[in-house]
Design an enzyme around this catalytic site. Structure first.
Site, PDB file in Angstrom:
ATOM      1  N   GLY A  32       0.848  -1.197   0.000  1.00 37.83           N
ATOM      2  CA  GLY A  32       0.000   0.000   0.000  1.00 37.83           C
ATOM      3  C   GLY A  32       0.878   1.240   0.000  1.00 37.83           C
ATOM      4  O   GLY A  32       2.109   1.156   0.139  1.00 37.83           O
ATOM      5  N   SER A  36      -0.156   4.526   4.550  1.00 44.83           N
ATOM      6  CA  SER A  36      -1.456   3.829   4.523  1.00 44.83           C
ATOM      7  C   SER A  36      -1.704   3.067   5.827  1.00 44.83           C
ATOM      8  O   SER A  36      -2.844   2.774   6.170  1.00 44.83           O
ATOM      9  CB  SER A  36      -1.540   2.876   3.321  1.00 44.83           C
ATOM     10  OG  SER A  36      -0.510   1.915   3.365  1.00 44.83           O
ATOM     11  N   GLY A  37      -0.635   2.719   6.536  1.00 41.02           N
ATOM     12  CA  GLY A  37      -0.796   2.015   7.821  1.00 41.02           C
ATOM     13  C   GLY A  37      -0.129   0.650   7.862  1.00 41.02           C
ATOM     14  O   GLY A  37      -0.349  -0.114   8.803  1.00 41.02           O
ATOM     15  N   LYS A  38       0.703   0.350   6.870  1.00 43.30           N
ATOM     16  CA  LYS A  38       1.332  -0.988   6.806  1.00 43.30           C
ATOM     17  C   LYS A  38       2.148  -1.288   8.060  1.00 43.30           C
ATOM     18  O   LYS A  38       1.967  -2.330   8.687  1.00 43.30           O
ATOM     19  CB  LYS A  38       2.257  -1.091   5.560  1.00 43.30           C
ATOM     20  CG  LYS A  38       1.560  -0.896   4.239  1.00 43.30           C
ATOM     21  CD  LYS A  38       2.526  -1.016   3.072  1.00 43.30           C
ATOM     22  CE  LYS A  38       3.621   0.042   3.048  1.00 43.30           C
ATOM     23  NZ  LYS A  38       3.123   1.437   2.923  1.00 43.30           N
ATOM     24  N   SER A 106       5.831  -1.798  -2.272  1.00 41.74           N
ATOM     25  CA  SER A 106       5.769  -2.734  -3.406  1.00 41.74           C
ATOM     26  C   SER A 106       4.697  -2.331  -4.413  1.00 41.74           C
ATOM     27  O   SER A 106       3.670  -3.001  -4.538  1.00 41.74           O
ATOM     28  CB  SER A 106       5.578  -4.181  -2.916  1.00 41.74           C
ATOM     29  OG  SER A 106       4.586  -4.313  -1.935  1.00 41.74           O
TER      30      SER A 106
END
Ligand code: ADP
Length: 202
Positions: A32, A36-38, A106
Protein backbone atom coordinates in the site's frame (compact mmCIF):
# COMPACT_ATOMS: atom_id res chain seq x y z
CA UNK A 1 30.09 -21.33 -12.66
CA UNK A 2 26.32 -21.68 -12.68
CA UNK A 3 26.58 -25.11 -14.33
CA UNK A 4 28.56 -26.44 -11.38
CA UNK A 5 25.87 -25.68 -8.82
CA UNK A 6 23.88 -28.66 -7.61
CA UNK A 7 20.70 -28.37 -5.50
CA UNK A 8 21.19 -30.10 -2.14
CA UNK A 9 18.15 -31.90 -0.74
CA UNK A 10 17.83 -31.33 2.98
CA UNK A 11 17.02 -34.16 5.37
CA UNK A 12 14.82 -31.98 7.54
CA UNK A 13 11.88 -30.69 5.52
CA UNK A 14 10.02 -27.39 5.93
CA UNK A 15 7.13 -29.43 7.38
CA UNK A 16 9.46 -30.98 9.99
CA UNK A 17 10.60 -27.50 11.01
CA UNK A 18 7.06 -26.12 11.22
CA UNK A 19 5.83 -29.17 13.15
CA UNK A 20 8.13 -28.63 16.11
CA UNK A 21 6.74 -25.10 16.37
CA UNK A 22 3.15 -26.27 16.15
CA UNK A 23 2.32 -23.67 13.57
CA UNK A 24 1.76 -23.27 9.85
CA UNK A 25 4.18 -20.83 8.29
CA UNK A 26 3.08 -18.25 5.74
CA UNK A 27 4.09 -15.00 4.10
CA UNK A 28 1.79 -12.08 4.87
CA UNK A 29 2.61 -9.36 2.35
CA UNK A 30 1.37 -5.89 3.32
CA UNK A 31 1.33 -3.54 0.34
CA UNK A 32 0.00 0.00 0.00
CA UNK A 33 0.95 3.64 -0.21
CA UNK A 34 3.33 5.31 2.21
CA UNK A 35 1.33 6.32 5.28
CA UNK A 36 -1.46 3.83 4.52
CA UNK A 37 -0.80 2.01 7.82
CA UNK A 38 1.33 -0.99 6.81
CA UNK A 39 3.95 -0.66 9.55
CA UNK A 40 1.38 0.16 12.21
CA UNK A 41 -0.70 -2.90 11.33
CA UNK A 42 2.36 -5.13 10.85
CA UNK A 43 3.58 -4.21 14.33
CA UNK A 44 0.22 -4.71 15.99
CA UNK A 45 -0.28 -8.03 14.19
CA UNK A 46 3.15 -9.26 15.23
CA UNK A 47 2.45 -8.29 18.87
CA UNK A 48 -0.84 -10.19 18.72
CA UNK A 49 0.76 -13.34 17.29
CA UNK A 50 3.74 -13.16 19.62
CA UNK A 51 1.46 -12.82 22.63
CA UNK A 52 -0.20 -16.11 21.66
CA UNK A 53 3.12 -17.88 21.27
CA UNK A 54 3.52 -17.88 17.50
CA UNK A 55 7.02 -17.48 16.06
CA UNK A 56 7.05 -14.52 13.68
CA UNK A 57 9.46 -12.25 11.88
CA UNK A 58 8.79 -8.76 10.59
CA UNK A 59 10.46 -7.75 7.33
CA UNK A 60 10.08 -4.00 7.07
CA UNK A 61 11.01 -2.54 3.69
CA UNK A 62 12.48 0.64 5.18
CA UNK A 63 14.48 -1.16 7.89
CA UNK A 64 15.96 -3.64 5.43
CA UNK A 65 17.28 -0.72 3.38
CA UNK A 66 19.70 -0.05 6.27
CA UNK A 67 21.38 -3.42 5.74
CA UNK A 68 20.51 -6.12 3.23
CA UNK A 69 19.23 -3.60 0.67
CA UNK A 70 21.41 -0.60 1.41
CA UNK A 71 22.85 -0.64 -2.10
CA UNK A 72 19.40 -0.08 -3.65
CA UNK A 73 17.54 3.12 -4.51
CA UNK A 74 14.01 3.76 -5.75
CA UNK A 75 14.28 3.32 -9.52
CA UNK A 76 11.86 0.67 -10.86
CA UNK A 77 14.83 -1.74 -11.25
CA UNK A 78 16.04 -1.20 -7.70
CA UNK A 79 12.51 -1.49 -6.30
CA UNK A 80 12.17 -4.83 -8.11
CA UNK A 81 15.43 -6.07 -6.70
CA UNK A 82 14.43 -4.84 -3.22
CA UNK A 83 11.21 -6.85 -3.46
CA UNK A 84 12.91 -9.91 -4.94
CA UNK A 85 15.37 -10.05 -2.04
CA UNK A 86 12.67 -9.59 0.60
CA UNK A 87 10.62 -12.29 -1.12
CA UNK A 88 13.57 -14.69 -1.09
CA UNK A 89 14.40 -13.92 2.54
CA UNK A 90 10.73 -14.44 3.41
CA UNK A 91 10.80 -17.78 1.66
CA UNK A 92 13.77 -18.89 3.76
CA UNK A 93 11.88 -17.95 6.91
CA UNK A 94 8.76 -19.77 5.72
CA UNK A 95 10.94 -22.83 5.09
CA UNK A 96 12.20 -22.41 8.66
CA UNK A 97 8.61 -22.64 9.93
CA UNK A 98 8.11 -18.97 10.74
CA UNK A 99 5.10 -16.71 10.13
CA UNK A 100 6.52 -13.82 8.09
CA UNK A 101 5.02 -10.35 7.98
CA UNK A 102 6.47 -8.19 5.19
CA UNK A 103 5.62 -4.53 5.05
CA UNK A 104 6.66 -2.54 2.01
CA UNK A 105 5.00 -0.27 -0.56
CA UNK A 106 5.77 -2.73 -3.41
CA UNK A 107 3.92 -0.62 -5.98
CA UNK A 108 4.22 -2.81 -9.06
CA UNK A 109 2.00 -5.79 -9.90
CA UNK A 110 4.73 -7.74 -11.64
CA UNK A 111 7.05 -7.54 -8.62
CA UNK A 112 4.34 -8.73 -6.23
CA UNK A 113 3.47 -11.54 -8.62
CA UNK A 114 7.13 -12.56 -8.73
CA UNK A 115 7.06 -12.95 -4.95
CA UNK A 116 3.67 -14.69 -4.91
CA UNK A 117 5.07 -17.23 -7.39
CA UNK A 118 7.81 -18.19 -4.91
CA UNK A 119 5.18 -19.64 -2.57
CA UNK A 120 2.52 -22.32 -2.71
CA UNK A 121 -1.08 -21.17 -2.98
CA UNK A 122 -2.08 -21.03 0.67
CA UNK A 123 1.27 -19.76 1.89
CA UNK A 124 1.14 -16.28 0.36
CA UNK A 125 -1.41 -13.80 1.69
CA UNK A 126 -1.51 -10.40 0.08
CA UNK A 127 -2.90 -7.73 2.39
CA UNK A 128 -3.72 -4.57 0.48
CA UNK A 129 -3.82 -1.56 2.78
CA UNK A 130 -6.05 0.49 0.51
CA UNK A 131 -6.17 3.78 2.41
CA UNK A 132 -6.78 6.52 -0.21
CA UNK A 133 -3.91 8.76 -1.29
CA UNK A 134 -5.57 11.89 0.11
CA UNK A 135 -5.77 10.34 3.58
CA UNK A 136 -2.17 9.06 3.43
CA UNK A 137 -1.01 12.49 2.34
CA UNK A 138 -2.90 14.26 5.10
CA UNK A 139 -1.38 11.87 7.69
CA UNK A 140 2.11 12.26 6.19
CA UNK A 141 3.70 10.55 9.26
CA UNK A 142 7.24 10.91 7.91
CA UNK A 143 6.81 14.24 6.10
CA UNK A 144 7.59 12.51 2.82
CA UNK A 145 4.53 13.67 0.83
CA UNK A 146 5.39 17.26 1.65
CA UNK A 147 8.90 16.72 0.32
CA UNK A 148 7.61 14.87 -2.74
CA UNK A 149 5.17 17.69 -3.57
CA UNK A 150 7.98 20.23 -3.67
CA UNK A 151 10.07 17.95 -5.86
CA UNK A 152 12.54 16.83 -3.23
CA UNK A 153 11.70 13.14 -3.70
CA UNK A 154 11.42 12.12 -7.33
CA UNK A 155 9.73 8.73 -7.94
CA UNK A 156 7.70 8.98 -4.74
CA UNK A 157 4.85 6.47 -4.99
CA UNK A 158 1.49 8.16 -5.48
CA UNK A 159 3.08 11.45 -6.56
CA UNK A 160 5.87 10.95 -9.11
CA UNK A 161 5.55 7.20 -9.49
CA UNK A 162 2.44 5.00 -9.83
CA UNK A 163 0.96 2.53 -7.37
CA UNK A 164 -0.60 -0.44 -9.17
CA UNK A 165 -3.49 -1.75 -7.06
CA UNK A 166 -3.65 -5.49 -6.31
CA UNK A 167 -6.26 -7.22 -8.45
CA UNK A 168 -7.28 -10.06 -6.15
CA UNK A 169 -5.70 -9.50 -2.74
CA UNK A 170 -6.65 -12.04 -0.07
CA UNK A 171 -7.40 -9.14 2.29
CA UNK A 172 -8.16 -5.47 1.65
CA UNK A 173 -8.21 -2.93 4.49
CA UNK A 174 -8.91 0.79 4.23
CA UNK A 175 -7.56 2.21 7.49
CA UNK A 176 -9.65 5.30 6.97
CA UNK A 177 -12.61 3.04 7.77
CA UNK A 178 -11.16 0.36 10.05
CA UNK A 179 -9.13 1.05 13.18
CA UNK A 180 -6.08 -1.01 14.13
CA UNK A 181 -7.88 -3.64 16.30
CA UNK A 182 -10.52 -4.24 13.57
CA UNK A 183 -7.75 -4.56 10.98
CA UNK A 184 -6.00 -7.19 13.11
CA UNK A 185 -9.30 -9.01 13.52
CA UNK A 186 -9.78 -9.12 9.75
CA UNK A 187 -6.31 -10.58 9.21
CA UNK A 188 -6.62 -13.08 12.06
CA UNK A 189 -9.98 -14.33 10.79
CA UNK A 190 -8.47 -14.90 7.33
CA UNK A 191 -5.56 -16.79 8.94
CA UNK A 192 -8.09 -18.95 10.79
CA UNK A 193 -10.08 -19.53 7.60
CA UNK A 194 -6.89 -20.73 5.93
CA UNK A 195 -6.11 -22.92 8.96
CA UNK A 196 -2.84 -21.08 9.49
CA UNK A 197 -4.06 -20.23 12.98
CA UNK A 198 -6.19 -22.69 14.94
CA UNK A 199 -9.84 -21.68 14.74
CA UNK A 200 -10.36 -22.09 18.49
CA UNK A 201 -8.41 -21.12 21.54
CA UNK A 202 -6.11 -18.43 20.14
P1 ADP B 1 3.18 2.90 6.20
O1 ADP B 1 3.98 1.84 6.91
O2 ADP B 1 2.13 2.34 5.30
O3 ADP B 1 4.03 3.94 5.54
P2 ADP B 1 2.63 3.87 8.85
O4 ADP B 1 2.05 2.73 9.60
O5 ADP B 1 4.09 4.20 9.06
O6 ADP B 1 2.31 3.66 7.29
O7 ADP B 1 1.83 5.19 9.13
C1 ADP B 1 0.42 5.23 9.16
C2 ADP B 1 -0.01 6.41 10.04
O8 ADP B 1 -1.44 6.44 10.07
C3 ADP B 1 0.47 6.27 11.46
O9 ADP B 1 0.81 7.55 11.94
C4 ADP B 1 -0.77 5.73 12.18
O10 ADP B 1 -0.80 6.10 13.56
C5 ADP B 1 -1.90 6.42 11.42
N1 ADP B 1 -3.18 5.71 11.45
C6 ADP B 1 -4.36 6.29 11.73
N2 ADP B 1 -5.37 5.38 11.69
C7 ADP B 1 -4.81 4.19 11.38
C8 ADP B 1 -5.33 2.88 11.22
N3 ADP B 1 -6.63 2.61 11.34
N4 ADP B 1 -4.47 1.88 10.88
C9 ADP B 1 -3.15 2.14 10.74
N5 ADP B 1 -2.59 3.37 10.89
C10 ADP B 1 -3.41 4.40 11.22
Amino acid sequence: MENNIVWLNHKVTPEDRANIKNQKPCMLWLTGLSGSGKSTIANALESYLNQYGFHTVLLDGDNLRFGLNKDLGFSPEDRSENIRRIGEVGKLFVEAGVIVIASLISPFLKDRKMVRDLFSENEFIEVYISTPLGVCESRDPKGLYKKARIGEIPNFTGIGSPYEEPVNPEIKIDTNIYDVPSSIEMIVSELKAKAILPSKGK
